[in-house]
Design a protein around this motif. Structure first.
Motif, mmCIF file in Angstrom:
data_model
loop_
_atom_site.group_PDB
_atom_site.id
_atom_site.type_symbol
_atom_site.label_atom_id
_atom_site.label_comp_id
_atom_site.label_asym_id
_atom_site.label_seq_id
_atom_site.Cartn_x
_atom_site.Cartn_y
_atom_site.Cartn_z
ATOM 1 N N SER A 278 0.902 -1.205 0.101
ATOM 2 C CA SER A 278 -0.058 -0.040 0.058
ATOM 3 C C SER A 278 0.873 1.322 0.018
ATOM 4 C CB SER A 278 -1.002 0.104 1.367
ATOM 5 O OG SER A 278 -0.154 0.225 2.564
ATOM 6 N N CYS A 279 0.163 2.404 -0.388
ATOM 7 C CA CYS A 279 1.027 3.509 -0.131
ATOM 8 C C CYS A 279 1.361 3.865 1.324
ATOM 9 C CB CYS A 279 0.031 4.845 -0.635
ATOM 10 S SG CYS A 279 0.784 6.452 -0.597
ATOM 11 N N THR A 280 0.417 3.448 2.322
ATOM 12 C CA THR A 280 0.679 3.463 3.653
ATOM 13 C C THR A 280 1.918 2.708 3.961
ATOM 14 O OG1 THR A 280 -1.754 3.357 4.134
ATOM 15 C CG2 THR A 280 -0.339 2.863 6.105
ATOM 16 N N THR B 154 -4.734 15.755 4.672
ATOM 17 C CA THR B 154 -4.476 14.534 4.079
ATOM 18 C C THR B 154 -5.006 13.575 4.653
ATOM 19 O OG1 THR B 154 -2.279 13.469 3.363
ATOM 20 C CG2 THR B 154 -2.569 14.512 5.519
ATOM 21 N N PHE B 155 -4.603 12.251 4.038
ATOM 22 C CA PHE B 155 -5.177 11.235 4.535
ATOM 23 C C PHE B 155 -4.184 10.797 5.687
ATOM 24 C CE2 PHE B 155 -5.634 6.401 4.313
ATOM 25 C CZ PHE B 155 -6.877 6.157 4.497
ATOM 26 N N ASP C 28 4.030 12.689 -0.942
ATOM 27 C CA ASP C 28 2.958 11.603 -0.795
ATOM 28 C C ASP C 28 2.448 11.781 -2.074
ATOM 29 O OD1 ASP C 28 0.639 10.221 -0.623
ATOM 30 O OD2 ASP C 28 0.224 10.619 1.444
ATOM 31 N N ALA D 128 0.296 9.751 -3.559
ATOM 32 C CA ALA D 128 -0.911 8.938 -3.659
ATOM 33 C C ALA D 128 -1.720 9.278 -4.852
ATOM 34 C CB ALA D 128 -1.758 8.805 -2.351
ATOM 35 N N HIS D 129 -2.166 10.605 -5.300
ATOM 36 C CA HIS D 129 -3.080 10.988 -6.179
ATOM 37 C C HIS D 129 -2.340 11.265 -7.274
ATOM 38 C CE1 HIS D 129 -5.529 13.183 -2.384
ATOM 39 N NE2 HIS D 129 -5.231 11.815 -2.475
ATOM 40 N N SER E 159 -0.070 5.275 -4.393
ATOM 41 C CA SER E 159 -1.060 4.354 -4.274
ATOM 42 C C SER E 159 -1.741 3.641 -5.528
ATOM 43 C CB SER E 159 -2.164 5.092 -3.260
ATOM 44 O OG SER E 159 -3.143 4.192 -3.022
ATOM 45 N N LYS F 179 -7.848 5.148 -6.668
ATOM 46 C CA LYS F 179 -6.731 6.141 -7.537
ATOM 47 C C LYS F 179 -6.685 5.581 -9.070
ATOM 48 C CE LYS F 179 -5.116 7.549 -3.414
ATOM 49 N NZ LYS F 179 -5.842 6.704 -2.253
ATOM 50 N N GLY G 255 -2.472 -1.335 -3.078
ATOM 51 C CA GLY G 255 -1.134 -1.603 -3.510
ATOM 52 C C GLY G 255 -0.587 -0.439 -3.303
ATOM 53 N N TYR H 231 -11.196 14.886 3.267
ATOM 54 C CA TYR H 231 -10.515 14.846 4.610
ATOM 55 C C TYR H 231 -10.968 15.717 5.668
ATOM 56 C CZ TYR H 231 -6.881 13.077 1.331
ATOM 57 O OH TYR H 231 -6.300 12.304 0.490
HETATM 58 C C1 LIG Z 1 -4.914 7.027 -0.457
HETATM 59 C C2 LIG Z 1 -4.000 7.888 0.061
HETATM 60 C C3 LIG Z 1 -2.918 7.281 0.912
HETATM 61 C C4 LIG Z 1 -2.955 5.923 1.369
HETATM 62 O O1 LIG Z 1 -2.967 4.711 0.251
HETATM 63 P P1 LIG Z 1 -3.029 3.274 0.407
HETATM 64 O O2 LIG Z 1 -2.606 2.865 -0.712
HETATM 65 O O3 LIG Z 1 -4.687 3.232 0.819
HETATM 66 O O4 LIG Z 1 -2.265 2.894 1.686
HETATM 67 C C5 LIG Z 1 -1.980 7.973 1.460
HETATM 68 N N1 LIG Z 1 -1.799 9.440 1.178
HETATM 69 C C6 LIG Z 1 -2.895 9.990 0.593
HETATM 70 C C7 LIG Z 1 -2.859 11.694 0.267
HETATM 71 C C8 LIG Z 1 -3.903 9.249 -0.118
HETATM 72 O O5 LIG Z 1 -4.852 9.778 -0.629
#
Ligand SMILES: *Cc1c(COP(=O)(O)O)cnc(C)c1O
Length: 379
Positions: free
Chosen positions: A59-61, A85-86, A157, A159-160, A181, A186, A193, A325
């Motif tokens: 994951s991105c996490t 943010t997430f 980060d 992710a987007h 992410s 996404k 993933g 958020y």
């Molecule tokens: C979706 C998201 C994450 C987490 O991504 P995962 O792959 O679900 O762990 C982290 N940061 C931001 C900004 C996100 O939008």
């Protein structure tokens, strides 16, 4: 989701090629991480975007947690990041015992404001994490300068931010580390993933070790050592090759997916422009240095107090629109440990943002219907 909802917020784009790829991986005799499909996915990112080294993660996490481990950030340190943010952006560092310092966004874009970040730098600051909200680039020249001037680790980060650019250079290529992410919301998906980008070559070996349970197994697999052993404190951050196979099938369709996503984004933008001209909503601002990658579409309501009612009214009309958020500096967890300090732009965005249904197979006529409904509700 209530039964009367007809247009969902998200619909994962999956076809036979993903399913066939999973079959091929499952029957291929090797299902563990760092297999053939994992390497193909990593190669895709390294070739298409010129990233020096990438590692597929679950994951991105997880990629963010690896970033925190690789930055050697501990309880004596501070890291500055957006509150808008997430939770994963913050959790990665909180798990290391690090103090998280939230900075405000720009007034007109929900991306971190470099000037507000600079005000919050102390001798304990070790890193800055930027988030490219909705795939729209943060002002990276300013953040690179800040990081150089104060000797800080810069982490993106992203992710987007798949396939989005700052002054023509891909997002994810600016920080020493960057994370993507492939969550089903996404641009490119694998169910769950992520990807860690390592732009600082001196971190590559450690990143590989941390990824593979703190062992030098990746080097062993390449034949660089005759056995593998414990060389580092690490964990298991690598996905199964089944996940990678699904992702690789998606990546092969990335051009089509991106064409569709960008077209949907621009269609919403054009159809809602008259409402912005009337001063009723604010559309996303895309600075000249940034690009649109169609991760999702958002607008802000001038009258934030009407936001939740508008979401309910859209729901009644069969349109599943959502907020975004809840700012982390206002979350129960953060407030248990820290006093409340206002972040005015963050709070305004959080209270006024509406995100609309967005997925590859969203038909043009549905986008028209959604835009007309919003127009009816607001005028
Ligand atoms: C979706 C998201 C994450 C987490 O991504 P995962 O792959 O679900 O762990 C982290 N940061 C931001 C900004 C996100 O939008």
């Amino acid at each position: 989701m209530p039964a009367n909802v007809k247009i969902p917020f998200n619909k994962p784009y999956v076809g036979p090629s993903e399913v066939l790829a999973i079959l091929r991986a499952a029957l291929g005799g090797s299902l563990a991480g760092n297999g053939r499909y994992t390497r193909l996915c990593q190669q895709y990112f390294e070739e298409k975007f010129g990233f020096p080294k990438t590692l597929l993660t679950t994951s991105c996490t997880d990629a963010l947690e690896m970033s925190a481990l690789l930055s050697d950030i501990g309880p004596a340190d501070e890291v500055i990041m957006p509150s808008y943010t997430f939770v994963s952006t913050a959790n990665a560092f909180v798990l290391r015992g690090t103090r998280v310092v939230f900075a405000d966004t720009l007034p007109d874009i929900p991306n971190l404001d470099p000037a507000d970040v600079e005000r919050r730098i102390t001798p304990r600051t070790k890193a800055i994490v930027v988030v490219h909200y909705c795939g729209i680039a943060c002002p990276m020249d300013e953040f690179m300068q800040l990081a150089n001037k104060h000797n800080l680790v810069l982490i993106e980060d992203a992710a987007h931010a798949f396939d989005s650019y700052y002054k023509g250079r891909p997002l994810g290529s600016f920080g020493q580390l960057a994370t993507f992410s492939f969550h089903e919301t996404k641009n490119i998906i694998a169910g769950e993933g992520g990807l860690l980008v390592i732009n600082n070559p001196s971190l590559i070996t450690r990143a590989e070790n941390i990824w593979e349970k703190g062992t030098n197994r990746a080097a062993f697999k390449r034949g660089e050592t005759d056995k593998y052993t414990w060389v580092e404190a690490g964990s298991s951050f690598l996905p199964s090759d089944i996940t990678a196979a699904f992702l690789y099938a998606q990546l092969k369709k990335a051009d089509y997916i991106q064409r569709r996503r960008k077209a949907i984004w621009h269609q919403y933008y054009e159809l809602l422009k008259p409402l912005e001209d009337k001063g009723l909503i604010g559309l996303p601002r895309v600075p000249e240095y940034a690009t649109v990658n169609g991760n999702f579409f958002y607008f802000t309501l001038r009258e934030a107090s009407r936001r939740d009612t508008i979401l309910q009214q859209l729901q009644k009309a069969g349109i599943h629109a959502v907020f975004h958020y809840l700012p982390l500096h206002q979350s129960p967890y953060y407030l248990k440990h820290h006093p409340y300090e206002p972040l005015p732009h963050t709070e305004r965005f959080a209270a006024s943002i509406v995100r609309l249904p967005f997925y590859v197979r969203l038909p043009e006529k549905t986008i028209k219907r959604i835009s007309q409904t919003i127009n009816h509700l607001l005028t």
